[in-house]
Scaffold this motif. Structure first.
Motif, PDB file in Angstrom:
ATOM      1  N   SER A 154      -7.667   1.990  -1.665  1.00 44.15           N
ATOM      2  CA  SER A 154      -8.225   0.664  -1.899  1.00 44.15           C
ATOM      3  C   SER A 154      -8.862   0.544  -3.277  1.00 44.15           C
ATOM      4  CB  SER A 154      -9.262   0.327  -0.823  1.00 44.15           C
ATOM      5  OG  SER A 154     -10.295   1.294  -0.821  1.00 44.15           O
ATOM      6  N   VAL A 177      -7.326   2.852   2.859  1.00 48.57           N
ATOM      7  CA  VAL A 177      -6.678   1.585   2.547  1.00 48.57           C
ATOM      8  C   VAL A 177      -6.267   0.959   3.879  1.00 48.57           C
ATOM      9  CG1 VAL A 177      -4.315   2.488   2.355  1.00 48.57           C
ATOM     10  CG2 VAL A 177      -5.014   0.491   0.969  1.00 48.57           C
ATOM     11  N   TYR A 224      -5.428  -2.749  -3.042  1.00 45.69           N
ATOM     12  CA  TYR A 224      -4.979  -1.394  -3.315  1.00 45.69           C
ATOM     13  C   TYR A 224      -4.773  -1.191  -4.808  1.00 45.69           C
ATOM     14  CZ  TYR A 224      -0.540  -3.906  -3.440  1.00 45.69           C
ATOM     15  OH  TYR A 224       0.449  -4.812  -3.732  1.00 45.69           O
ATOM     16  N   THR A 257       0.801  -1.231   0.000  1.00 49.13           N
ATOM     17  CA  THR A 257       0.000   0.000   0.000  1.00 49.13           C
ATOM     18  C   THR A 257       0.833   1.280   0.000  1.00 49.13           C
ATOM     19  OG1 THR A 257      -0.134   0.053   2.408  1.00 49.13           O
ATOM     20  CG2 THR A 257      -1.843  -1.192   1.244  1.00 49.13           C
ATOM     21  N   ALA A 308      -4.220  -6.549   1.995  1.00 51.20           N
ATOM     22  CA  ALA A 308      -4.911  -5.302   1.641  1.00 51.20           C
ATOM     23  C   ALA A 308      -5.099  -5.195   0.125  1.00 51.20           C
ATOM     24  CB  ALA A 308      -4.124  -4.104   2.152  1.00 51.20           C
TER      25      ALA A 308
END
Length: 242
Positions: free
Chosen positions: A117, A155, A230, A37, A228
């Motif tokens: 995100s 995010v 992204y 990220t 995550a």
């Protein structure tokens, strides 16, 4: 553990504006210039009459982390604010924001470009007044997706800072196995394992570690969810060099 030394960064600038740019992925030999990220981190110094003229951002999350000095921020959403080490800003560029920064006094800061995100989110600008300039020997949440974060990232990453006094030690806050960490040394020096980390160095690590300050040190910690989601196409945070 992977260490990126300050000498490996990209340096640009002139007498009134200097920036050392960390592309963490590129320094690790990855195809992606960022690290999950985190798109890039600019360690910048500029002095009056230094000016970063009006310029656009799209699909970037931009955190202005100031450690010394004062600057005037102006943006296309109508804000004009004086920023310093206790009054900081985060811009969620989304579909588009333009801004400029003018030095009022000698400024040393990080301009941190995070990856949202998803693309094409509504643009927003946030400001936060921190009670203290430093958080001595205790991690402080300054920005992130956590509900308690003063400045909101879109995010799954939280950003902490700490002013670690000489001979003090600390571990990562609330370590979880689903996280990975990027640790940036803004100033000072500390030990992690058998390694000495100094100003401008970065460490990427998954496991929890003890940090032992060799001198008074300012550290910034990125707590990143490994899974995550992204975007890699942000104007500055995306997978590219500038």
């Amino acid at each position: 553990m992977r260490i990126i030394r300050a000498s490996e960064k990209h340096t640009h600038g002139n007498r009134s504006f200097q920036v050392n740019i960390l592309y963490p992925g590129a320094n690790l030999g990855n195809v992606d210039t960022g690290y999950l990220t985190v798109g890039r981190i600019d360690h910048a110094s500029f002095r009056p009459p230094g000016l970063v003229p009006m310029h656009p951002h799209q699909d970037d999350e931009i955190f202005s982390y100031i450690r010394s000095g004062e600057m005037v921020h102006t943006d296309s959403t109508g804000h004009q604010e004086h920023l310093d080490s206790s009054y900081m800003m985060l811009m969620n560029a989304g579909t588009g924001i333009s801004h400029e920064e003018r030095a009022v006094s000698d400024v040393e800061m990080l301009q941190i470009f995070m990856r949202p995100s998803q693309n094409s989110l509504p643009p927003q600008v946030h400001f936060s007044e921190f009670e203290n300039i430093y958080s001595e020997d205790v991690w402080r949440l300054v920005a992130g997706y956590d509900a308690k974060a003063p400045l909101k990232l879109r995010v799954q990453t939280n950003i902490y800072d700490i002013h670690l006094l000489k001979k003090s030690s600390v571990t990562f806050p609330d370590h979880k196995i689903q996280n990975t960490y990027l640790l940036y040394c803004f100033s000072g020096s500390f030990k992690i394992g058998d390694h000495t980390i100094t100003k401008g160095d970065s460490v990427i690590v998954d496991e929890n570690h003890t940090l032992e300050a060799l001198s008074d040190s300012d550290l910034v910690l990125f707590e990143i969810r490994k899974d995550a989601v992204y975007s890699e196409t942000g104007m500055f945070s995306g997978n590219r060099f500038h």
